[in-house]
Design an enzyme around this catalytic site. Structure first.
Site, PDB file in Angstrom:
ATOM      1  CG  ASP A 249       7.449 -35.008  42.498  1.00  0.00           C
ATOM      2  OD1 ASP A 249       7.134 -35.531  43.581  1.00  0.00           O
ATOM      3  OD2 ASP A 249       7.924 -33.861  42.421  1.00  0.00           O
TER       4      ASP A 249
ATOM      5  CE  LYS B 129       5.114 -30.614  43.723  1.00  0.00           C
ATOM      6  NZ  LYS B 129       6.448 -30.796  44.334  1.00  0.00           N
TER       7      LYS B 129
ATOM      8  CG  LEU C 230      16.667 -21.954  39.674  1.00  0.00           C
ATOM      9  CD1 LEU C 230      15.493 -21.382  40.428  1.00  0.00           C
ATOM     10  CD2 LEU C 230      16.170 -22.938  38.638  1.00  0.00           C
TER      11      LEU C 230
ATOM     12  CE  LYS D 216      22.429 -23.090  45.797  1.00  0.00           C
ATOM     13  NZ  LYS D 216      21.466 -22.634  44.832  1.00  0.00           N
TER      14      LYS D 216
ATOM     15  CG  PHE E 210      21.745  -9.691  46.554  1.00  0.00           C
ATOM     16  CD1 PHE E 210      21.064  -9.817  45.360  1.00  0.00           C
ATOM     17  CD2 PHE E 210      21.498 -10.617  47.558  1.00  0.00           C
ATOM     18  CE1 PHE E 210      20.159 -10.853  45.157  1.00  0.00           C
ATOM     19  CE2 PHE E 210      20.593 -11.657  47.370  1.00  0.00           C
ATOM     20  CZ  PHE E 210      19.927 -11.776  46.163  1.00  0.00           C
TER      21      PHE E 210
ATOM     22  CB  CYS F  84      17.566 -20.815  48.883  1.00  0.00           C
ATOM     23  SG  CYS F  84      16.588 -21.719  47.679  1.00  0.00           S
TER      24      CYS F  84
HETATM   25  C1  UGA Z   1      18.655 -17.486  46.149  1.00  0.00           C
HETATM   26  C2  UGA Z   1      19.907 -17.115  45.346  1.00  0.00           C
HETATM   27  O1  UGA Z   1      19.842 -15.753  44.970  1.00  0.00           O
HETATM   28  C3  UGA Z   1      20.011 -17.989  44.100  1.00  0.00           C
HETATM   29  O2  UGA Z   1      21.194 -17.676  43.406  1.00  0.00           O
HETATM   30  C4  UGA Z   1      20.017 -19.447  44.536  1.00  0.00           C
HETATM   31  O3  UGA Z   1      20.073 -20.315  43.417  1.00  0.00           O
HETATM   32  C5  UGA Z   1      18.757 -19.731  45.304  1.00  0.00           C
HETATM   33  O4  UGA Z   1      18.685 -18.885  46.455  1.00  0.00           O
HETATM   34  C6  UGA Z   1      18.794 -21.171  45.735  1.00  0.00           C
HETATM   35  O5  UGA Z   1      19.663 -21.542  46.520  1.00  0.00           O
HETATM   36  O6  UGA Z   1      18.008 -21.971  45.203  1.00  0.00           O
HETATM   37  P1  UGA Z   1      16.050 -16.913  45.905  1.00  0.00           P
HETATM   38  O7  UGA Z   1      15.861 -17.667  47.182  1.00  0.00           O
HETATM   39  O8  UGA Z   1      15.136 -17.169  44.769  1.00  0.00           O
HETATM   40  O9  UGA Z   1      17.527 -17.186  45.341  1.00  0.00           O
HETATM   41  O10 UGA Z   1      15.919 -15.383  46.267  1.00  0.00           O
HETATM   42  P2  UGA Z   1      16.872 -14.107  46.269  1.00  0.00           P
HETATM   43  O11 UGA Z   1      16.582 -13.290  45.098  1.00  0.00           O
HETATM   44  O12 UGA Z   1      18.268 -14.487  46.547  1.00  0.00           O
HETATM   45  O13 UGA Z   1      16.297 -13.348  47.550  1.00  0.00           O
HETATM   46  C7  UGA Z   1      16.426 -13.933  48.839  1.00  0.00           C
HETATM   47  C8  UGA Z   1      15.867 -13.029  49.908  1.00  0.00           C
HETATM   48  O14 UGA Z   1      16.740 -11.925  50.105  1.00  0.00           O
HETATM   49  C9  UGA Z   1      14.495 -12.431  49.609  1.00  0.00           C
HETATM   50  O15 UGA Z   1      13.698 -12.518  50.784  1.00  0.00           O
HETATM   51  C10 UGA Z   1      14.795 -10.997  49.248  1.00  0.00           C
HETATM   52  O16 UGA Z   1      13.736 -10.142  49.547  1.00  0.00           O
HETATM   53  C11 UGA Z   1      16.002 -10.724  50.125  1.00  0.00           C
HETATM   54  N1  UGA Z   1      16.872  -9.627  49.630  1.00  0.00           N
HETATM   55  C12 UGA Z   1      17.465  -9.723  48.423  1.00  0.00           C
HETATM   56  C13 UGA Z   1      17.078  -8.502  50.419  1.00  0.00           C
HETATM   57  O17 UGA Z   1      16.534  -8.395  51.527  1.00  0.00           O
HETATM   58  N2  UGA Z   1      17.897  -7.510  49.956  1.00  0.00           N
HETATM   59  C14 UGA Z   1      18.504  -7.590  48.753  1.00  0.00           C
HETATM   60  O18 UGA Z   1      19.229  -6.649  48.395  1.00  0.00           O
HETATM   61  C15 UGA Z   1      18.290  -8.715  47.977  1.00  0.00           C
END
Ligand code: UGA
Length: 442
Positions: free
Chosen positions: A32, A37, A156, A213, A258, A269
């Site tokens: 990095d 970090k 992830l 992705k 979800f 993301c």
């Molecule tokens: C997301 C994807 O789920 C991963 O598979 C992906 O690898 C990642 O982006 C990425 O591109 O790196 P992440 O950003 O860690 O992961 O979070 P999520 O668990 O997907 O949640 C995203 C947002 O959606 C959160 O703000 C969560 O509160 C919201 N959410 C999730 C809802 O409002 N309702 C749901 O039912 C689920």
């Protein structure tokens, strides 16, 4: 005997990948530009909150299987397998992804490749990037065509990063189909333990792997906005979106996961990925295909406004002078990540409407203070709720789910709670004499 691996970028993605590759028995060097970090990581400390990662990192730092450097020369000398895990944020004022960091890794690394090597991209990139980088690497690398680029997207989730890396749903590998090189063979070796567990290993071309992705994240965002659109209709019709989600979720084709309505998605993301996807489709002349993602984005952003309006309403029609407790700042629980966090965005909007806001989050306080220094912060739930006219739960941390209404009774000024994540037991709050409101709930 494990592989020798270099991982470029030591953020959520890179640091987790480096630690987990070492956990699989490989010898890993993390690279990095951020020395602060790297110093933390080298001491076995994780510079962000991610459950379980510190243990894996520490064990592998102690055993010497993972170390860190700023030196590309050291990394190129050490490893012939390179992973790119740097960020691809949204460009300022545009929908498109900013590829500066990915490009910078490749321009610095490629001239150092004097032995046959494979560069695996893990960052989320617009389709076409891998082919462009592949051409760039062959041109810049002294070893020429023996330096390959393959794409190996990462799926992830924050909060489950270690589990998702060591036990993924699938491994996707995009290879240059015109010149079948060693990428597949090398990936099979790197991930041999995971593949041996029966995890599906999908091999495809570079473009498809990049799209897998973005399509996955677009689908997840759409699923969330779908249920939030249903919440809007439920609000208008006097129906209950949580019961609706449970009921449609029993259909295995739909599934309950979800489908949680609330204040919508945020984070580093989903929001930027759907925008970058629209921008890229536009460049390719396929913009019509993704116009629905604009709607997905708008539905999502409307939830934040809705929350602010509900707060104003429950506070009696005006937020001027109201005290609002905001429980939650992270974009989701088990994370200290506040990038595009709906919770903080709402806290900011409410403050702008004249309320005084006290924000508390179990892990995201330091990051929040840095990004939103003008909000007021409390050191625990009680302090946040002290004298509150309205209490908002905006991130579904366990600590908030488990709150006991009676404990807050003597603290708040008015017993009103809005559940921005539909995560509380509404019967419990109502029977304790609180005015409870959920999102899209009766
Ligand atoms: C997301 C994807 O789920 C991963 O598979 C992906 O690898 C990642 O982006 C990425 O591109 O790196 P992440 O950003 O860690 O992961 O979070 P999520 O668990 O997907 O949640 C995203 C947002 O959606 C959160 O703000 C969560 O509160 C919201 N959410 C999730 C809802 O409002 N309702 C749901 O039912 C689920």
């Amino acid at each position: 005997m494990g592989c020798r691996i270099a991982v470029f970028g030591t953020g959520y993605l890179g640091a987790t990948h480096a630690a987990c590759m070492a956990e699989l028995g490989h010898e890993v060097i993390g690279v990095d530009v951020d020395t602060a970090k790297l110093e933390k990581l080298a001491a076995g400390e994780v510079p962000f909150y991610e459950p379980g990662l510190a243990e894996v990192l520490k064990a592998n730092v102690d055993s010497g299987r993972v170390r860190f450097t700023t030196s590309y020369e050291t990394a190129a000398e050490f490893a012939d397998i390179h992973f790119i895990g740097v960020a691809t944020p949204q460009k300022r004022g545009e929908f498109a992804a900013d590829l500066t960091y990915v490009d910078s890794v490749v321009t610095k690394l490629a001239p150092l490749l004097t032995r046959p090597s494979v560069i695996f991209g893990k960052s989320t990139v617009p389709v076409g990037t891998a082919a462009r980088l592949s051409e760039m690497v062959r041109r810049l690398a002294p070893v020429g065509n023996a330096a390959e680029v393959a794409w190996n997207p990462e799926f992830l989730r924050e909060g489950f990063a270690v589990q998702d890396t060591l036990h993924p749903d699938r491994i996707v590998l995009g290879v240059d189909t015109d010149r079948r090189g060693r990428a597949e063979e090398v990936a099979r070796e790197v991930y041999s333990d995971i593949i041996a567990e029966g995890v599906p290993f999908v091999i495809t071309d570079l473009e498809t792997s990049e799209l897998v992705k973005t399509a996955a994240n677009a689908f997840l965002a759409t699923k969330i906005s779908f249920i939030n659109a249903m919440a809007e209709v439920c609000e208008a019709a006097g129906a209950d979106v949580s019961e609706l989600a449970d009921a449609i979720g029993y259909d295995a084709r739909i599934g309950r996961r979800f489908l949680n309505a609330g204040i919508g998605f945020g984070g580093g993301c989903l929001p930027k990925d759907i925008r970058a996807f629209m921008a890229r489709a536009g460049e390719l002349g396929a913009n019509q295909a993704l116009t629905f993602l604009r709607e997905v984005d708008s539905i999502n952003m409307r939830r934040r406004t809705k929350m602010m309006e509900m707060t104003r309403e429950i506070a009696g029609g005006s937020l001027i002078g109201a005290r609002v407790a905001v429980l939650g700042a992270a974009f989701k629980p088990d994370s200290d990540d506040i990038r595009d966090s709906p919770a903080l965005n709402i806290a900011g909007q409410i403050q702008l409407q004249g309320a005084s806001v006290a924000v508390y989050d179990p892990k995201a306080m330091e990051n929040s203070r840095k990004l939103f220094p003008t909000l007021d912060y409390a050191s625990d739930v009680n302090e946040a709720c002290s004298g509150a006219d309205v209490t908002l739960v905006l991130t579904e941390w366990d600590e908030f789910r488990r709150l006991n209404p009676a404990d807050l009774d003597p603290i708040v000024r008015a017993r009103r709670i809005i559940d921005g994540r539909n995560c509380l037991d509404q019967a419990k709050w109502r029977s304790s004499g609180w005015e409870y409101r959920g999102m899209g709930r009766r």
